[in-house]
Design a protein around this motif. Structure first.
Motif, PDB file in Angstrom:
ATOM      1  N   VAL A 187       0.879  -1.338  -0.235  1.00  0.00           N
ATOM      2  CA  VAL A 187      -0.041  -0.277  -0.076  1.00  0.00           C
ATOM      3  C   VAL A 187       1.054   1.285  -0.008  1.00  0.00           C
ATOM      4  N   ARG A 188       0.546   2.446  -0.825  1.00  0.00           N
ATOM      5  CA  ARG A 188       1.224   3.686  -0.781  1.00  0.00           C
ATOM      6  C   ARG A 188       0.207   4.468  -0.416  1.00  0.00           C
ATOM      7  N   VAL A 189       0.721   5.154   0.409  1.00  0.00           N
ATOM      8  CA  VAL A 189       0.151   6.690   0.969  1.00  0.00           C
ATOM      9  C   VAL A 189       0.564   7.813   0.249  1.00  0.00           C
ATOM     10  N   ARG A 190      -0.350   8.635  -0.629  1.00  0.00           N
ATOM     11  CA  ARG A 190       0.192   9.723  -1.633  1.00  0.00           C
ATOM     12  C   ARG A 190       0.462  11.062  -0.688  1.00  0.00           C
ATOM     13  N   PRO A 191       1.259  12.204  -1.025  1.00  0.00           N
ATOM     14  CA  PRO A 191       1.362  13.590   0.109  1.00  0.00           C
ATOM     15  C   PRO A 191      -0.357  13.771   0.518  1.00  0.00           C
ATOM     16  N   ALA A 192      -1.077  14.414   1.110  1.00  0.00           N
ATOM     17  CA  ALA A 192      -1.934  15.097   0.453  1.00  0.00           C
ATOM     18  C   ALA A 192      -1.954  16.172   0.025  1.00  0.00           C
ATOM     19  N   GLY A 247      -6.106   1.661  -6.902  1.00  0.00           N
ATOM     20  CA  GLY A 247      -6.246   2.776  -6.180  1.00  0.00           C
ATOM     21  C   GLY A 247      -7.771   3.125  -6.995  1.00  0.00           C
ATOM     22  N   GLN A 248      -8.341   4.876  -5.712  1.00  0.00           N
ATOM     23  CA  GLN A 248      -9.315   5.572  -6.271  1.00  0.00           C
ATOM     24  C   GLN A 248      -8.748   6.273  -7.240  1.00  0.00           C
ATOM     25  N   THR A 249      -9.050   6.953  -7.567  1.00  0.00           N
ATOM     26  CA  THR A 249      -9.189   8.283  -8.660  1.00  0.00           C
ATOM     27  C   THR A 249      -7.742   9.115  -7.894  1.00  0.00           C
ATOM     28  N   SER A 250      -6.966   9.184  -8.845  1.00  0.00           N
ATOM     29  CA  SER A 250      -5.723  10.614  -8.432  1.00  0.00           C
ATOM     30  C   SER A 250      -5.075  10.851  -6.723  1.00  0.00           C
ATOM     31  N   SER A 251      -5.224   9.210  -6.384  1.00  0.00           N
ATOM     32  CA  SER A 251      -4.789   8.737  -5.230  1.00  0.00           C
ATOM     33  C   SER A 251      -2.878   8.826  -5.856  1.00  0.00           C
ATOM     34  N   GLY A 252      -2.411   7.929  -6.769  1.00  0.00           N
ATOM     35  CA  GLY A 252      -1.425   7.677  -7.189  1.00  0.00           C
ATOM     36  C   GLY A 252      -0.540   7.226  -7.971  1.00  0.00           C
ATOM     37  N   LYS A 253      -1.289   6.193  -8.376  1.00  0.00           N
ATOM     38  CA  LYS A 253      -0.963   5.013  -9.257  1.00  0.00           C
ATOM     39  C   LYS A 253      -0.770   5.272 -10.864  1.00  0.00           C
ATOM     40  N   THR A 254      -1.061   6.061 -11.593  1.00  0.00           N
ATOM     41  CA  THR A 254       0.024   6.949 -12.282  1.00  0.00           C
ATOM     42  C   THR A 254       1.224   7.560 -11.960  1.00  0.00           C
ATOM     43  N   PHE A 255       1.002   8.137 -11.048  1.00  0.00           N
ATOM     44  CA  PHE A 255       2.588   8.287 -10.413  1.00  0.00           C
ATOM     45  C   PHE A 255       3.708   7.302 -10.124  1.00  0.00           C
ATOM     46  N   THR A 256       3.279   6.178  -9.588  1.00  0.00           N
ATOM     47  CA  THR A 256       3.824   4.888  -9.049  1.00  0.00           C
ATOM     48  C   THR A 256       4.503   4.427 -10.207  1.00  0.00           C
ATOM     49  N   MET A 280     -11.772  15.654  -9.287  1.00  0.00           N
ATOM     50  CA  MET A 280     -10.546  14.998  -8.511  1.00  0.00           C
ATOM     51  C   MET A 280      -8.972  14.990  -9.474  1.00  0.00           C
ATOM     52  N   ASN A 281      -9.360  14.947 -10.477  1.00  0.00           N
ATOM     53  CA  ASN A 281      -7.758  14.761 -11.219  1.00  0.00           C
ATOM     54  C   ASN A 281      -7.826  15.924 -12.078  1.00  0.00           C
ATOM     55  N   ALA A 282      -6.817  16.908 -12.331  1.00  0.00           N
ATOM     56  CA  ALA A 282      -6.551  17.531 -13.634  1.00  0.00           C
ATOM     57  C   ALA A 282      -6.455  16.411 -15.284  1.00  0.00           C
ATOM     58  N   ARG A 283      -6.015  15.403 -14.597  1.00  0.00           N
ATOM     59  CA  ARG A 283      -5.500  14.506 -16.026  1.00  0.00           C
ATOM     60  C   ARG A 283      -5.549  12.807 -15.361  1.00  0.00           C
ATOM     61  N   SER A 284      -7.094  12.773 -15.458  1.00  0.00           N
ATOM     62  CA  SER A 284      -6.972  11.283 -15.091  1.00  0.00           C
ATOM     63  C   SER A 284      -7.435  10.968 -16.192  1.00  0.00           C
ATOM     64  N   SER A 285      -6.850   9.394 -15.719  1.00  0.00           N
ATOM     65  CA  SER A 285      -6.941   8.335 -16.964  1.00  0.00           C
ATOM     66  C   SER A 285      -8.164   7.451 -17.057  1.00  0.00           C
ATOM     67  N   ARG A 286      -8.417   7.472 -17.949  1.00  0.00           N
ATOM     68  CA  ARG A 286     -10.191   7.256 -18.854  1.00  0.00           C
ATOM     69  C   ARG A 286      -9.802   5.891 -18.979  1.00  0.00           C
ATOM     70  N   ALA A 343      -6.812   2.715 -14.219  1.00  0.00           N
ATOM     71  CA  ALA A 343      -8.472   3.791 -14.020  1.00  0.00           C
ATOM     72  C   ALA A 343      -8.534   3.694 -12.504  1.00  0.00           C
ATOM     73  N   GLY A 344      -8.640   4.541 -11.898  1.00  0.00           N
ATOM     74  CA  GLY A 344      -9.302   4.506 -10.815  1.00  0.00           C
ATOM     75  C   GLY A 344     -10.458   5.013 -10.420  1.00  0.00           C
ATOM     76  N   SER A 345     -11.306   4.143  -9.399  1.00  0.00           N
ATOM     77  CA  SER A 345     -13.157   3.838  -9.278  1.00  0.00           C
ATOM     78  C   SER A 345     -12.999   5.318  -8.705  1.00  0.00           C
TER      79      SER A 345
HETATM   80  N1  LIG Z   1       4.034   9.878  -4.020  1.00  0.00           N
HETATM   81  C1  LIG Z   1       3.325  10.647  -5.076  1.00  0.00           C
HETATM   82  N2  LIG Z   1       4.261  12.275  -4.274  1.00  0.00           N
HETATM   83  C2  LIG Z   1       3.930  13.256  -5.281  1.00  0.00           C
HETATM   84  N3  LIG Z   1       3.370  13.759  -5.028  1.00  0.00           N
HETATM   85  C3  LIG Z   1       2.160  12.356  -6.300  1.00  0.00           C
HETATM   86  C4  LIG Z   1       2.431  10.932  -5.613  1.00  0.00           C
HETATM   87  N4  LIG Z   1       1.461  10.291  -5.254  1.00  0.00           N
HETATM   88  C5  LIG Z   1       0.615  11.142  -6.523  1.00  0.00           C
HETATM   89  N5  LIG Z   1       0.995  12.428  -6.786  1.00  0.00           N
HETATM   90  C6  LIG Z   1      -0.028  13.413  -6.964  1.00  0.00           C
HETATM   91  O1  LIG Z   1      -1.268  13.232  -7.448  1.00  0.00           O
HETATM   92  C7  LIG Z   1      -1.997  13.727  -8.514  1.00  0.00           C
HETATM   93  C8  LIG Z   1      -2.868  12.161  -8.957  1.00  0.00           C
HETATM   94  O2  LIG Z   1      -1.854  11.695  -8.679  1.00  0.00           O
HETATM   95  P1  LIG Z   1      -2.214  10.114 -10.440  1.00  0.00           P
HETATM   96  O3  LIG Z   1      -2.600  11.014 -11.522  1.00  0.00           O
HETATM   97  O4  LIG Z   1      -0.481   9.606 -10.198  1.00  0.00           O
HETATM   98  O5  LIG Z   1      -3.175   9.153  -9.582  1.00  0.00           O
HETATM   99  P2  LIG Z   1      -4.581   8.459 -10.703  1.00  0.00           P
HETATM  100  O6  LIG Z   1      -4.215   7.422  -9.088  1.00  0.00           O
HETATM  101  O7  LIG Z   1      -3.213   8.045 -11.405  1.00  0.00           O
HETATM  102  O8  LIG Z   1      -5.262   8.801 -10.356  1.00  0.00           O
HETATM  103  P3  LIG Z   1      -6.279   8.116 -11.761  1.00  0.00           P
HETATM  104  O9  LIG Z   1      -7.032   7.274 -11.608  1.00  0.00           O
HETATM  105  O10 LIG Z   1      -7.576   9.598 -12.048  1.00  0.00           O
HETATM  106  O11 LIG Z   1      -5.888   8.702 -12.889  1.00  0.00           O
HETATM  107  C9  LIG Z   1      -0.735  13.669  -9.710  1.00  0.00           C
HETATM  108  O12 LIG Z   1      -0.808  15.055  -9.214  1.00  0.00           O
HETATM  109  C10 LIG Z   1       0.715  13.193  -8.532  1.00  0.00           C
HETATM  110  O13 LIG Z   1       2.077  14.219  -9.802  1.00  0.00           O
END
Ligand SMILES: Nc1ncnc2c1ncn2[C@@H]1O[C@H](COP(=O)(O)OP(=O)(O)OP(=O)(O)O)[C@@H](O)[C@H]1O
Length: 539
Positions: free
Chosen positions: A8-13, A85-94, A193-199, A238-240
């Motif tokens: 599990v990875r917690v993204r920064p708030a 993970g849910q949308t905007s939780s950091g999947k694409t970032f990971t 939720m996310n300016a660039r959300s994976s669809r 894609a995020g729920s």
């Molecule tokens: N671990 C992290 N450290 C720094 N920034 C992060 C981290 N995880 C996520 N972010 C930032 O949070 C935002 C959302 O992350 P991301 O797009 O990766 O989410 P997602 O889970 O892929 O969302 P979606 O499902 O909508 O595509 C991005 O701006 C990303 O840079």
């Protein structure tokens, strides 16, 4: 059997939270929900293989969660790493990372090419493809024209997407360029939720084929002739999303519904797989394209890791709980991992030669076993003969002993006879000493003859017995030597019944068995004979 590795990875708030807000606390490999004052919420504590807090880098995630899968993929094992993970939780970032902190895909590509360069004894062929599942349709991200592709399954290739472009690549740079190309074609969209959300769900795939380099043309005993083929999937789901939160409408709403539906099927598959083998029954892989493509990674032949990303904000607590429950179930799934090998005709031929060689060795081994058994039988026979020989030696010793006793007995008889003769013939004339001598000779002959006789016969040698009514002297050899036989008349001259009675003190020797020496040509005992012994003794 191998468990799926779950982290599990917690993204920064995204924004500063109120100090009174509920928050997630990460300790070691546990994550738990705490109330504003720091008291833990019961039933909201979870443990996984790894839990990464907001300060964790992609580099560390890769090291702990993915590196082993990549190494295994180079060695011929299927591998899958996906972010859920849910949308905007950091999947694409990971998965994709940032410029400063490249994600898992980038690191995996670099790592694969490094490992290939180090494996100098094998040659590799790498193919890359990149696809997305958008609104439940499979699109090729490397060739825009390739849309709505179909999933097929064959014995040779397993589950595959027909018509998908596969690019043969030679370097990490080449791969990263292809990824960039694919990213352009990927469906992103802006949501609340996310300016660039994976669809869409994206699957970056590398097929790694390898084969041992041949050292010589006759090296047919090499066991590395088979071609290893492994498939590595790096998946960014894609995020729920909650429609109310994303504020989706129109196209976004439609996308959101498809995303949620396919994630629900994924959840169902994970649920079923997390149950015991007996209870699980039918696994609904075919209910979505995502689960169908990921089928080998879920309970099949692949090393799999799942990174579940969560948002730390209080507003997302319920979604985070949902993700953690999903992760807990995924943790119970076991896969059956094995190296994938394909045998070409040439490799098959070589392997068969190897098998024949092994069988020949085994056969030789079994022949050695037969020889060993024969040696054992021979040893047993030898032992038997040895025992028999010892038994015979003992019998022989018995025989000798009884023979010695017989000799003793004869000597005693002789002594007795000598004594009696000295009584009978004391002060007598020459004739008496002659008779004495003849009897002695006879006894000696008998004694020597008894050496060559059997035990029973030996006891028929002269012995003492009661006087018979009539005196009988049997001379069995006379008939064979008539010319030289002493005349009975002459014998009668002195050996009358009375004389023998006197000689033997009431007993007579059984002369039946007496061996009378080869006779001399005499008519009668001369009045004065110096040595009346047989020629046998005088010779
Ligand atoms: N671990 C992290 N450290 C720094 N920034 C992060 C981290 N995880 C996520 N972010 C930032 O949070 C935002 C959302 O992350 P991301 O797009 O990766 O989410 P997602 O889970 O892929 O969302 P979606 O499902 O909508 O595509 C991005 O701006 C990303 O840079």
């Amino acid at each position: 059997m191998e468990k799926i590795c779950v982290a599990v990875r917690v993204r920064p708030a995204a924004s500063e939270e109120s100090p009174n807000a509920a928050h997630w606390k990460v300790e070691s490999n546990c994550i738990s929900l705490h109330r504003s004052l720091g008291t833990p919420v019961s039933g909201a504590s979870y443990a996984f293989d790894h839990v990464f807090d907001q300060d964790c880098t992609n580099s560390r995630v890769y090291e702990l969660l993915t590196k082993d899968i990549i190494r295994a993929a180079v060695d011929g094992f299927n591998g899958t790493a996906f972010a859920y993970g849910q949308t905007s939780s950091g999947k694409t970032f990971t998965m994709n990372g940032s410029e400063n902190d490249p994600g898992i895909i980038h690191r995996a590509v670099d790592d694969i090419f490094q490992k290939i360069q180090m494996a100098t004894d094998r040659e590799f062929l790498i193919r890359v493809s990149y696809m997305e599942i958008y609104n439940e349709e499979i699109n090729d991200l490397l060739t825009v024209e390739n849309q709505k592709l179909q999933i097929h399954e064959s014995l040779e290739r397993g589950i595959f997407v027909a018509g998908l472009r596969e690019e043969i690549v030679n370097s990490a740079e080449q791969v990263l360029k292809l990824i960039q190309l694919g990213e352009v074609n990927r469906h992103f969209g802006e949501t609340n939720m996310n300016a660039r959300s994976s669809r869409s769900h994206t699957i970056f795939r590398m097929v790694i084929e390898s084969k041992g380099k041949e050292t010589s043309s006759t090296d047919y005993l090499s066991s590395d002739d088979a071609v290893r083929v492994s498939v590595l999937n790096l998946v960014d789901l894609a995020g729920s999303e909650r429609i109310a939160k994303t504020g989706a409408g129109g196209v976004r709403l439609k996308e959101g519904k498809h995303i949620n539906k396919s994630l629900m099927v994924l959840g169902n598959v994970i649920n079923k797989l997390s149950e015991g083998a007996k209870q699980r029954g039918h696994i609904p892989y075919r209910d979505s394209k995502l689960t169908r493509i990921l089928q080998p990674a879920l309970g099949g032949n692949a090393k799999t890791s799942i990174i579940c990303t969560v948002a730390p904000e209080e507003v997302h607590v319920e979604e985070t709980k949902g993700t953690l429950k999903f992760a807990s179930r995924a943790k119970r799934i076991t896969n059956c991992v094995q190296v994938n090998e394909i045998l070409t005709d040439a490799a098959l031929l070589k392997r068969q030669k190897l098998e024949i060689e092994e069988l020949r060795k085994k056969l030789q081994g079994s022949h050695a076993g037969v020889l060993e058994q024969e040696i054992l039988n021979l040893r047993n026979d030898m032992l038997k003969y040895e025992l028999e020989r010892e038994k015979l030696a003992m019998e022989l010793e018995e025989e000798r002993k009884s023979h010695r006793e017989r000799g003793q007995c004869i000597r005693e008889q002789q002594m007795g006879l000598d004594n009696s003769n000295s009584v009978v013939f004391s002060g007598s004339d020459t004739n008496s000493s002659q008779v004495q001598e003849i009897v002695k000779q006879s006894l000696q002959e008998e004694s020597s003859e008894s050496h060559s006789m059997g035990q029973e016969d030996a006891f028929k040698t002269p012995t003492f017995k009661p006087v018979p009514n009539s005196f009988v002297v049997k001379r069995s050899h006379y008939s064979r030597q008539p010319e030289y036989s002493p005349l009975p008349g002459a014998f009668n001259d002195f050996a009358d019944e009375d004389t023998w009675l006197k000689m033997n003190k009431g007993y007579i020797a059984d002369l039946d068995s007496l061996h009378i020496t080869p006779a001399r040509k005499v008519q009668s005992f001369p009045s004065s004979v110096e040595t009346p012994v047989s020629s046998k003794f005088s010779a």
